[in-house]
Design a protein around this motif. Sequence first.
Motif, PDB file in Angstrom:
ATOM      1  N   LEU A  25       9.625  14.203  -8.686  1.00  0.00           N
ATOM      2  CA  LEU A  25       9.746  13.133  -7.692  1.00  0.00           C
ATOM      3  C   LEU A  25       8.482  13.018  -6.840  1.00  0.00           C
ATOM      4  CD1 LEU A  25      13.442  13.632  -6.518  1.00  0.00           C
ATOM      5  CD2 LEU A  25      12.519  11.695  -7.796  1.00  0.00           C
ATOM      6  N   GLU A  26       7.911  14.154  -6.453  1.00  0.00           N
ATOM      7  CA  GLU A  26       6.673  14.127  -5.677  1.00  0.00           C
ATOM      8  C   GLU A  26       5.543  13.472  -6.467  1.00  0.00           C
ATOM      9  OE1 GLU A  26       6.212  18.267  -4.725  1.00  0.00           O
ATOM     10  OE2 GLU A  26       7.173  18.034  -2.763  1.00  0.00           O
ATOM     11  N   GLU A  27       5.436  13.779  -7.754  1.00  0.00           N
ATOM     12  CA  GLU A  27       4.404  13.156  -8.598  1.00  0.00           C
ATOM     13  C   GLU A  27       4.624  11.642  -8.687  1.00  0.00           C
ATOM     14  OE1 GLU A  27       4.055  14.998 -12.445  1.00  0.00           O
ATOM     15  OE2 GLU A  27       3.968  17.001 -11.550  1.00  0.00           O
ATOM     16  N   THR A  28       5.880  11.236  -8.844  1.00  0.00           N
ATOM     17  CA  THR A  28       6.191   9.812  -8.922  1.00  0.00           C
ATOM     18  C   THR A  28       5.836   9.103  -7.615  1.00  0.00           C
ATOM     19  OG1 THR A  28       7.980  10.262 -10.479  1.00  0.00           O
ATOM     20  CG2 THR A  28       8.039   8.144  -9.342  1.00  0.00           C
ATOM     21  N   ILE A  29       6.170   9.719  -6.494  1.00  0.00           N
ATOM     22  CA  ILE A  29       5.856   9.136  -5.187  1.00  0.00           C
ATOM     23  C   ILE A  29       4.348   9.010  -5.016  1.00  0.00           C
ATOM     24  CG2 ILE A  29       5.886   9.597  -2.694  1.00  0.00           C
ATOM     25  CD1 ILE A  29       8.721  10.777  -3.154  1.00  0.00           C
ATOM     26  N   GLN A  30       3.597  10.038  -5.405  1.00  0.00           N
ATOM     27  CA  GLN A  30       2.138   9.991  -5.271  1.00  0.00           C
ATOM     28  C   GLN A  30       1.540   8.903  -6.152  1.00  0.00           C
ATOM     29  OE1 GLN A  30       0.452  11.667  -2.935  1.00  0.00           O
ATOM     30  NE2 GLN A  30      -1.292  10.433  -3.536  1.00  0.00           N
ATOM     31  N   THR A  31       2.067   8.746  -7.359  1.00  0.00           N
ATOM     32  CA  THR A  31       1.589   7.691  -8.259  1.00  0.00           C
ATOM     33  C   THR A  31       1.843   6.319  -7.656  1.00  0.00           C
ATOM     34  OG1 THR A  31       2.007   9.093 -10.187  1.00  0.00           O
ATOM     35  CG2 THR A  31       1.842   6.728 -10.579  1.00  0.00           C
ATOM     36  N   LEU A  32       3.036   6.118  -7.098  1.00  0.00           N
ATOM     37  CA  LEU A  32       3.357   4.837  -6.470  1.00  0.00           C
ATOM     38  C   LEU A  32       2.479   4.581  -5.250  1.00  0.00           C
ATOM     39  CD1 LEU A  32       7.254   4.889  -6.758  1.00  0.00           C
ATOM     40  CD2 LEU A  32       5.660   3.444  -8.031  1.00  0.00           C
ATOM     41  N   ARG A  33       2.195   5.597  -4.467  1.00  0.00           N
ATOM     42  CA  ARG A  33       1.306   5.442  -3.309  1.00  0.00           C
ATOM     43  C   ARG A  33      -0.089   5.035  -3.755  1.00  0.00           C
ATOM     44  NH1 ARG A  33       3.130  10.667   0.171  1.00  0.00           N
ATOM     45  NH2 ARG A  33       4.887   9.693   1.243  1.00  0.00           N
ATOM     46  N   ASN A  34      -0.587   5.684  -4.820  1.00  0.00           N
ATOM     47  CA  ASN A  34      -1.920   5.354  -5.319  1.00  0.00           C
ATOM     48  C   ASN A  34      -1.978   3.910  -5.808  1.00  0.00           C
ATOM     49  OD1 ASN A  34      -2.771   7.950  -4.759  1.00  0.00           O
ATOM     50  ND2 ASN A  34      -2.547   8.679  -6.848  1.00  0.00           N
ATOM     51  N   LYS A  35      -0.926   3.462  -6.499  1.00  0.00           N
ATOM     52  CA  LYS A  35      -0.884   2.083  -6.973  1.00  0.00           C
ATOM     53  C   LYS A  35      -0.849   1.115  -5.804  1.00  0.00           C
ATOM     54  CE  LYS A  35       1.268   2.764 -11.473  1.00  0.00           C
ATOM     55  NZ  LYS A  35       2.456   2.524 -12.307  1.00  0.00           N
ATOM     56  N   GLN A  36      -0.072   1.434  -4.767  1.00  0.00           N
ATOM     57  CA  GLN A  36       0.020   0.569  -3.596  1.00  0.00           C
ATOM     58  C   GLN A  36      -1.321   0.484  -2.880  1.00  0.00           C
ATOM     59  OE1 GLN A  36       2.609  -1.327  -2.828  1.00  0.00           O
ATOM     60  NE2 GLN A  36       1.454  -2.234  -1.160  1.00  0.00           N
ATOM     61  N   GLN A  37      -2.027   1.599  -2.780  1.00  0.00           N
ATOM     62  CA  GLN A  37      -3.344   1.586  -2.143  1.00  0.00           C
ATOM     63  C   GLN A  37      -4.319   0.745  -2.947  1.00  0.00           C
ATOM     64  OE1 GLN A  37      -4.271   5.740  -1.755  1.00  0.00           O
ATOM     65  NE2 GLN A  37      -3.126   5.969   0.144  1.00  0.00           N
ATOM     66  N   ALA A  38      -4.229   0.831  -4.280  1.00  0.00           N
ATOM     67  CA  ALA A  38      -5.113   0.030  -5.127  1.00  0.00           C
ATOM     68  C   ALA A  38      -4.830  -1.454  -4.950  1.00  0.00           C
ATOM     69  CB  ALA A  38      -4.950   0.438  -6.587  1.00  0.00           C
ATOM     70  N   VAL A  39      -3.557  -1.808  -4.790  1.00  0.00           N
ATOM     71  CA  VAL A  39      -3.187  -3.205  -4.593  1.00  0.00           C
ATOM     72  C   VAL A  39      -3.685  -3.699  -3.241  1.00  0.00           C
ATOM     73  CG1 VAL A  39      -1.205  -4.729  -4.198  1.00  0.00           C
ATOM     74  CG2 VAL A  39      -1.203  -3.172  -6.148  1.00  0.00           C
ATOM     75  N   ASN A  40      -3.603  -2.854  -2.225  1.00  0.00           N
ATOM     76  CA  ASN A  40      -3.982  -3.255  -0.870  1.00  0.00           C
ATOM     77  C   ASN A  40      -5.494  -3.242  -0.639  1.00  0.00           C
ATOM     78  OD1 ASN A  40      -1.334  -3.647  -0.192  1.00  0.00           O
ATOM     79  ND2 ASN A  40      -1.069  -1.640   0.721  1.00  0.00           N
ATOM     80  N   SER A  41      -6.248  -2.531  -1.476  1.00  0.00           N
ATOM     81  CA  SER A  41      -7.689  -2.479  -1.250  1.00  0.00           C
ATOM     82  C   SER A  41      -8.337  -3.741  -1.804  1.00  0.00           C
ATOM     83  CB  SER A  41      -8.278  -1.230  -1.904  1.00  0.00           C
ATOM     84  OG  SER A  41      -8.130  -1.300  -3.301  1.00  0.00           O
ATOM     85  N   PRO A  42      -9.337  -4.238  -1.119  1.00  0.00           N
ATOM     86  CA  PRO A  42      -9.967  -5.485  -1.557  1.00  0.00           C
ATOM     87  C   PRO A  42     -10.722  -5.293  -2.861  1.00  0.00           C
ATOM     88  CG  PRO A  42     -11.167  -4.550   0.295  1.00  0.00           C
ATOM     89  CD  PRO A  42      -9.939  -3.706   0.096  1.00  0.00           C
ATOM     90  N   HIS A  43     -10.702  -6.324  -3.680  1.00  0.00           N
ATOM     91  CA  HIS A  43     -11.438  -6.294  -4.946  1.00  0.00           C
ATOM     92  C   HIS A  43     -12.629  -7.234  -4.842  1.00  0.00           C
ATOM     93  CE1 HIS A  43     -12.109  -7.535  -9.247  1.00  0.00           C
ATOM     94  NE2 HIS A  43     -12.365  -6.252  -9.241  1.00  0.00           N
ATOM     95  N   TRP A  44     -13.816  -6.653  -4.919  1.00  0.00           N
ATOM     96  CA  TRP A  44     -15.053  -7.421  -4.828  1.00  0.00           C
ATOM     97  C   TRP A  44     -15.556  -7.732  -6.229  1.00  0.00           C
ATOM     98  CZ3 TRP A  44     -16.874  -9.380  -0.391  1.00  0.00           C
ATOM     99  CH2 TRP A  44     -16.371  -8.849   0.800  1.00  0.00           C
ATOM    100  N   MET A  45     -16.112  -8.934  -6.388  1.00  0.00           N
ATOM    101  CA  MET A  45     -16.637  -9.346  -7.679  1.00  0.00           C
ATOM    102  C   MET A  45     -18.084  -9.798  -7.518  1.00  0.00           C
ATOM    103  SD  MET A  45     -13.475 -11.622  -9.191  1.00  0.00           S
ATOM    104  CE  MET A  45     -13.246 -12.653  -7.746  1.00  0.00           C
ATOM    105  N   ASP A  46     -18.886  -9.538  -8.547  1.00  0.00           N
ATOM    106  CA  ASP A  46     -20.217 -10.126  -8.569  1.00  0.00           C
ATOM    107  C   ASP A  46     -20.105 -11.479  -9.268  1.00  0.00           C
ATOM    108  OD1 ASP A  46     -20.095  -9.644 -11.317  1.00  0.00           O
ATOM    109  OD2 ASP A  46     -21.490  -7.961 -11.254  1.00  0.00           O
ATOM    110  N   ILE A  47     -21.216 -12.159  -9.422  1.00  0.00           N
ATOM    111  CA  ILE A  47     -21.165 -13.525  -9.947  1.00  0.00           C
ATOM    112  C   ILE A  47     -20.673 -13.557 -11.402  1.00  0.00           C
ATOM    113  CG2 ILE A  47     -23.580 -13.635 -10.660  1.00  0.00           C
ATOM    114  CD1 ILE A  47     -23.444 -16.598  -9.459  1.00  0.00           C
ATOM    115  N   ASP A  48     -21.023 -12.536 -12.187  1.00  0.00           N
ATOM    116  CA  ASP A  48     -20.554 -12.502 -13.578  1.00  0.00           C
ATOM    117  C   ASP A  48     -19.040 -12.345 -13.644  1.00  0.00           C
ATOM    118  OD1 ASP A  48     -23.093 -12.757 -14.848  1.00  0.00           O
ATOM    119  OD2 ASP A  48     -23.506 -10.650 -14.371  1.00  0.00           O
ATOM    120  N   GLU A  49     -18.508 -11.436 -12.818  1.00  0.00           N
ATOM    121  CA  GLU A  49     -17.047 -11.255 -12.784  1.00  0.00           C
ATOM    122  C   GLU A  49     -16.360 -12.528 -12.305  1.00  0.00           C
ATOM    123  OE1 GLU A  49     -15.825  -6.863 -11.575  1.00  0.00           O
ATOM    124  OE2 GLU A  49     -17.461  -7.627 -10.330  1.00  0.00           O
ATOM    125  N   LEU A  50     -16.964 -13.180 -11.313  1.00  0.00           N
ATOM    126  CA  LEU A  50     -16.392 -14.415 -10.787  1.00  0.00           C
ATOM    127  C   LEU A  50     -16.318 -15.485 -11.874  1.00  0.00           C
ATOM    128  CD1 LEU A  50     -15.410 -16.037  -8.246  1.00  0.00           C
ATOM    129  CD2 LEU A  50     -17.752 -16.887  -8.143  1.00  0.00           C
TER     130      LEU A  50
END
Length: 117
Positions: A25-50
Amino acid sequence: MNKNISTLEEMPGALSYLIWKVEGLEETIQTLRNKQQAVNSPHWMDIDELCSYIPSHPVKQTVYGWVSNKQIPYHKINKALAFLQSEIDDWMKQRHCKSQAEMEQEAIEYIKRHKTV
């Protein structure tokens, strides 16, 4: 694992099972927290990615024109263009084309407002 423990000899096995489940359960909670942080962190793109991200896949020159005319949200980081995905998503949502029915309705309203009798 049997939920009922009838003897003391079964306790160590039951305790081991509980510890194993809690660790899972602790591993599952940590995985979900990491995914949530990834979703909440801004994603920057350069011109090629854009250019790849925008559905019409514009060429770089088109994007440079948009930046020059301040038609697209952008940032300069160390003299390089950077685009925040959330801002680009909002920008694309605002640029929706009007349907035929919407344009006809606007035309009718315009004629009513400017009708000279």
